[in-house]
Design an enzyme around this catalytic site. Structure first.
Site, PDB file in Angstrom:
ATOM      1  N   CYS A  38      17.372   0.427   3.708  1.00  0.00           N
ATOM      2  CA  CYS A  38      18.250   0.900   2.638  1.00  0.00           C
ATOM      3  C   CYS A  38      18.963   2.152   3.128  1.00  0.00           C
ATOM      4  CB  CYS A  38      17.457   1.204   1.372  1.00  0.00           C
ATOM      5  SG  CYS A  38      18.472   1.954   0.083  1.00  0.00           S
ATOM      6  N   GLY A  39      20.281   2.150   3.060  1.00  0.00           N
ATOM      7  CA  GLY A  39      21.050   3.287   3.546  1.00  0.00           C
ATOM      8  C   GLY A  39      21.137   4.423   2.553  1.00  0.00           C
ATOM      9  N   HIS A  40      21.403   4.101   1.272  1.00  0.00           N
ATOM     10  CA  HIS A  40      21.439   5.193   0.291  1.00  0.00           C
ATOM     11  C   HIS A  40      20.079   5.869   0.232  1.00  0.00           C
ATOM     12  CE1 HIS A  40      19.178   3.157  -3.020  1.00  0.00           C
ATOM     13  NE2 HIS A  40      19.065   4.380  -3.483  1.00  0.00           N
ATOM     14  N   ASP A  46      24.006  -2.008  -6.973  1.00  0.00           N
ATOM     15  CA  ASP A  46      23.976  -0.723  -6.279  1.00  0.00           C
ATOM     16  C   ASP A  46      25.107   0.143  -6.823  1.00  0.00           C
ATOM     17  OD1 ASP A  46      23.917   1.407  -4.505  1.00  0.00           O
ATOM     18  OD2 ASP A  46      23.725   0.150  -2.724  1.00  0.00           O
ATOM     19  N   GLY A  84      24.567   1.915   1.967  1.00  0.00           N
ATOM     20  CA  GLY A  84      24.445   2.328   3.367  1.00  0.00           C
ATOM     21  C   GLY A  84      24.319   1.164   4.316  1.00  0.00           C
ATOM     22  N   THR A  85      23.344   0.278   4.067  1.00  0.00           N
ATOM     23  CA  THR A  85      23.293  -0.950   4.865  1.00  0.00           C
ATOM     24  C   THR A  85      24.520  -1.796   4.550  1.00  0.00           C
ATOM     25  OG1 THR A  85      21.902  -2.065   3.200  1.00  0.00           O
ATOM     26  CG2 THR A  85      20.768  -0.981   5.028  1.00  0.00           C
TER      27      THR A  85
END
Length: 337
Positions: free
Chosen positions: A91-93, A252, A257-258
């Site tokens: 997960c990017g965030h 989201d 991010g991803t």
């Protein structure tokens, strides 16, 4: 009432997308890999995931992470991402938020240079974050994600009410079915959340029928969980506006991010952007952005891939010390969908 368990968490948001960071209370097996830690959680602490992600402590769109000890000296910490239904590979965030929270709360030593580097072990692979800070202020996180690649293009399917569409299957730390909404009437906005969620779940099932998902080098990664809708941006300077629909239909709130990693691979494969060309992505709320860049090429086995970086900011919301009574089925967590 009998209090059985107490767990400490940190709450953050990244451009509106929440994160519950679970950083204490779980006795991970010594020397275990990140996959072994996830299996341990699934077998022994899945009740904790449900209790913290679901009501009455969480909600249908809550997201979280187990912050684990590193499995070797190659890493500083491990990240196992969760929601009310299941586990995510990356997960990017969340990486932006947990890195900033670790620096802000003294969970990692600050580098005197003002740029602290944190090496995270995830079930998708190594993710390296850099957190900028000045005095007591934590400014931003930039992370280099796992390599991204396009697995399939132009997957044709029918979306009820919006006609025939096409999707690309792209890996960016999770697998995404990326769908261009330009030319349709469906707009990405908070007031359209229910329709976006419903259409995202339908699209995901249609794409799953058409393609087999398998990561080139990681045998355990073989699922499509995310659908990304995108169209023209509403914020000047952004390349696109998107929303990621995942798990049980969650949306989201952040640009993702991803998701930004996957979108850059998607646009690069179509000749829209090139390597070392910075882009800005816009999320569902139309108020926050992420910055992204593909900094090079690599391979995943025999498959060409690109190296994405993503930069963003997160805010601290607070902390909690939760007591959990597992004998109470309501206290243990529930969802109203």
């Amino acid at each position: 009432m009998r209090v059985q368990d107490v767990y400490n968490v940190i709450y953050t948001h990244t451009e509106g997308e929440p994160l519950c960071i679970i950083y204490s209370g779980v006795p991970y097996p010594a020397g275990s890999t990140i996959l072994e830690k996830r299996a341990f959680l699934e077998e022994n602490y899945d009740w904790l995931r449900k209790a913290l992600m679901r009501e009455p402590r969480g909600h249908a769109d809550m997201f979280g992470v187990f912050l684990t000890p590193p499995s070797s000296r190659d890493y500083d910490a491990g990240l196992i991402y969760i929601d009310g239904k299941e586990y995510s590979h990356m997960c990017g965030h969340g990486t932006i938020a947990v890195a900033m929270a670790m620096v802000a709360n003294g969970l990692v030593a600050r580098d005197p240079s003002g740029l602290t580097r944190i090496r995270f072990e995830t079930t998708a692979g190594l993710v390296v974050a850099e957190v900028a800070h000045e005095g007591d202020r934590v400014l931003w996180t930039r992370f280099e994600n796992v390599p991204a690649y396009v697995a399939a293009q132009d997957i044709a399917f029918e979306l009820p009410g919006y006609g025939p569409l096409k999707a690309d299957l792209v890996w960016g730390g999770n697998y995404f079915g990326i769908i261009d909404l330009r030319g349709t009437s469906l707009r990405i906005a908070p007031e359209n959340g229910s329709e976006l969620s419903r259409m995202g779940l339908i699209a995901r099932e249609e794409i799953r029928k058409k393609v087999k998902v398998q990561h080139p080098t990681e045998a355990h990664i073989n699922n499509l969980n995310f659908v990304t809708f995108w169209h023209e941006p509403t914020i000047e300077g952004c390349l696109y506006k998107n929303v990621h629909v995942f798990s049980a239909g969650q949306l989201d709130r952040s640009p993702g991010g991803t998701g930004t990693s996957a979108m850059m691979a998607y646009f690069e494969a179509r000749g829209v952007i090139g390597l070392n060309q910075p882009i800005t992505s816009e999320g569902l709320l139309g108020s926050g952005t992420f910055e992204g860049c593909l900094i090079g090429e690599t391979t995943l086995g025999t498959v060409r891939a690109v190296r994405p970086t993503v930069k963003g900011t997160a805010g601290m919301l607070g902390t909690a010390s939760w007591t959990i009574n597992r004998e109470d089925p309501v206290d243990a967590g529930f969802l109203v969908l």
